[in-house]
Write an enzyme that holds these catalytic residues in place. Sequence first.
Site, PDB file in Angstrom:
ATOM      1  N   ARG A  20      16.590  28.135 -51.733  1.00  0.00           N
ATOM      2  CA  ARG A  20      15.131  28.011 -51.759  1.00  0.00           C
ATOM      3  C   ARG A  20      14.609  27.796 -53.189  1.00  0.00           C
ATOM      4  O   ARG A  20      13.493  27.350 -53.398  1.00  0.00           O
ATOM      5  CB  ARG A  20      14.509  29.255 -51.112  1.00  0.00           C
ATOM      6  CG  ARG A  20      13.011  29.221 -50.928  1.00  0.00           C
ATOM      7  CD  ARG A  20      12.523  30.177 -49.833  1.00  0.00           C
ATOM      8  NE  ARG A  20      13.166  31.469 -49.869  1.00  0.00           N
ATOM      9  CZ  ARG A  20      12.885  32.460 -50.720  1.00  0.00           C
ATOM     10  NH1 ARG A  20      11.949  32.297 -51.628  1.00  0.00           N
ATOM     11  NH2 ARG A  20      13.517  33.610 -50.642  1.00  0.00           N
ATOM     12  N   TYR A  53      -5.772  10.745 -43.718  1.00  0.00           N
ATOM     13  CA  TYR A  53      -4.893  11.120 -42.612  1.00  0.00           C
ATOM     14  C   TYR A  53      -5.516  12.315 -41.863  1.00  0.00           C
ATOM     15  O   TYR A  53      -5.923  13.299 -42.487  1.00  0.00           O
ATOM     16  CB  TYR A  53      -3.519  11.478 -43.179  1.00  0.00           C
ATOM     17  CG  TYR A  53      -2.558  12.002 -42.164  1.00  0.00           C
ATOM     18  CD1 TYR A  53      -2.255  11.270 -41.018  1.00  0.00           C
ATOM     19  CD2 TYR A  53      -1.924  13.222 -42.341  1.00  0.00           C
ATOM     20  CE1 TYR A  53      -1.365  11.754 -40.079  1.00  0.00           C
ATOM     21  CE2 TYR A  53      -1.024  13.711 -41.415  1.00  0.00           C
ATOM     22  CZ  TYR A  53      -0.754  12.976 -40.282  1.00  0.00           C
ATOM     23  OH  TYR A  53       0.126  13.455 -39.357  1.00  0.00           O
ATOM     24  N   ASP A  60      -3.025  11.497 -52.501  1.00  0.00           N
ATOM     25  CA  ASP A  60      -1.954  11.225 -51.538  1.00  0.00           C
ATOM     26  C   ASP A  60      -1.593   9.751 -51.686  1.00  0.00           C
ATOM     27  O   ASP A  60      -2.352   8.871 -51.300  1.00  0.00           O
ATOM     28  CB  ASP A  60      -2.433  11.537 -50.112  1.00  0.00           C
ATOM     29  CG  ASP A  60      -1.340  11.349 -49.071  1.00  0.00           C
ATOM     30  OD1 ASP A  60      -0.416  10.538 -49.312  1.00  0.00           O
ATOM     31  OD2 ASP A  60      -1.412  11.989 -47.999  1.00  0.00           O
ATOM     32  N   LYS A 113       7.643   8.607 -44.960  1.00  0.00           N
ATOM     33  CA  LYS A 113       7.186   7.228 -44.790  1.00  0.00           C
ATOM     34  C   LYS A 113       7.979   6.281 -45.706  1.00  0.00           C
ATOM     35  O   LYS A 113       9.166   6.155 -45.538  1.00  0.00           O
ATOM     36  CB  LYS A 113       5.669   7.167 -45.048  1.00  0.00           C
ATOM     37  CG  LYS A 113       4.872   8.247 -44.293  1.00  0.00           C
ATOM     38  CD  LYS A 113       4.987   8.071 -42.809  1.00  0.00           C
ATOM     39  CE  LYS A 113       4.143   9.001 -41.969  1.00  0.00           C
ATOM     40  NZ  LYS A 113       4.105  10.409 -42.289  1.00  0.00           N
TER      41      LYS A 113
HETATM   42  C1  PLP Z   1      -1.062   9.492 -45.591  1.00  0.00           C
HETATM   43  C2  PLP Z   1      -0.295  10.643 -45.014  1.00  0.00           C
HETATM   44  N1  PLP Z   1      -0.228  11.801 -45.693  1.00  0.00           N
HETATM   45  C3  PLP Z   1       0.445  12.863 -45.205  1.00  0.00           C
HETATM   46  C4  PLP Z   1       1.085  12.822 -43.990  1.00  0.00           C
HETATM   47  C5  PLP Z   1       1.822  14.026 -43.481  1.00  0.00           C
HETATM   48  O1  PLP Z   1       3.189  13.876 -43.719  1.00  0.00           O
HETATM   49  P1  PLP Z   1       4.344  14.530 -42.795  1.00  0.00           P
HETATM   50  O2  PLP Z   1       4.193  13.970 -41.447  1.00  0.00           O
HETATM   51  O3  PLP Z   1       5.603  14.131 -43.504  1.00  0.00           O
HETATM   52  O4  PLP Z   1       4.123  16.009 -42.825  1.00  0.00           O
HETATM   53  C6  PLP Z   1       1.062  11.631 -43.258  1.00  0.00           C
HETATM   54  C7  PLP Z   1       1.745  11.563 -41.945  1.00  0.00           C
HETATM   55  O5  PLP Z   1       1.549  10.660 -41.170  1.00  0.00           O
HETATM   56  C8  PLP Z   1       0.343  10.519 -43.777  1.00  0.00           C
HETATM   57  O6  PLP Z   1       0.252   9.358 -43.100  1.00  0.00           O
END
Ligand code: PLP
Length: 405
Positions: A60, A120, A192, A217
């Site tokens: 961890r 998101y 993000d 992604k």
């Molecule tokens: C732009 C964006 N940020 C964060 C996330 C969350 O990521 P995770 O699904 O890996 O937890 C997503 C998931 O689709 C996303 O499209």
Amino acid sequence: MENSELHRRFDTLLVHEGAHAPTDDVRPTVTPIYATSTFIHSSAAALDRAFDENGLVYGRYGNPTVDSFEKIVAAAEGGIGAVAFASGMAALHTAFLAAGTPRGATQPEASTIIAGQDMYGSTRTLLNQFFAAQGWSVSYCDMTDLECFAEQLRARPAIVFLEPISNPLLKITDLPRIVELARDAGARVVVDNTFATPLLLRPIEHGVDLVVHSATKYLGGHGDVVGGVVAARTHLMHNTLRSYGKLLGATLGPYEAWLLARGLKTLSLRVRRQCTSAYEVAHWLRAQPQVSKVYYPGLADHPQHELAQQLFGGLFGGIVAFDLRVATQEVAFTFMDALKLVLPGSTLGDIYSLVSYSARSSHRDVPVEERRAQGIGDGLVRLSVGIEDVADILDDLKQALAVVQ
Ligand SMILES: Cc1ncc(COP(=O)(O)O)c(C=O)c1O
């Protein structure tokens, strides 16, 4: 039994033989998967030092495979360091906590976040249902409207959060200007960067404090792993992330880290191809009678087309969103079911082309009226363009659109 003065019995041999193999004199081409929960040091003093130096004491706290993934991300994003998490959501959660830590006398309004309106859906839910429930004040602003943003900064937020290419409407934010305004107001900026990837945008170069990715992604890119990562601009933020990561425990495992590090090696090749194909797909979609609107920053009439050109060096991303002229869930589902190559999937950024219906996937938990007010209508379809031959992608879209004629 070599190096051992004690006789080892059968059960002991099974556990220890072949383990702890020395590798100092040879190097693998690829950092291996260190599938270990703990690390053996040459002495108790060395173990004691490792707690402070590199965390290679317990899974961890640190792991060489995870470290290698973090190093690639830090380098790609131009950060001081990066910390990996078990998912993008865990990365976002920890990034908000780290960015919200107090800053002494000049502390702005603690626990206040201004966030981009278009993001998101689960991030919005995290802010609304988790952080707001903990007493944080969360407000939203269309980040393409700098006047609105400047006005909101009067609340002296601790954090400004946005997606530079927003999900799913692909609005582009003037990041350099936003960072300037936010920093003047004493806020930390969290971004993000999942949609843009460091190939298109390196937010730390514009002064952003923390850059978050759903590594699931584009960074991974092959649809075989879930993970998240945060790159930090300063040592303070990096150390805070690391210590919160250890405490909260949503750390990335070595198997996932290995897949992500492998995926990153081809990020540039994949994403360049995806951008080129998405550009072609967006232009093609615009000419289709079943499509009423196409959202793609590469289109000359996209409201932030010029800004996108300046910020992303001639690339416009691999995601295209569009409104079906008959804007109902039923028609959208019929279209998606008719696709034969493009896969229906609630993810993006993979080598496979993927389609999703935002209202019932990424924005499922957002109240309908709120979603519609954000411009995410009932006919909106999001396409993540893969690395297939673009002619095959277009053939598939063509035959599926013919079904909803
Ligand atoms: C732009 C964006 N940020 C964060 C996330 C969350 O990521 P995770 O699904 O890996 O937890 C997503 C998931 O689709 C996303 O499209």
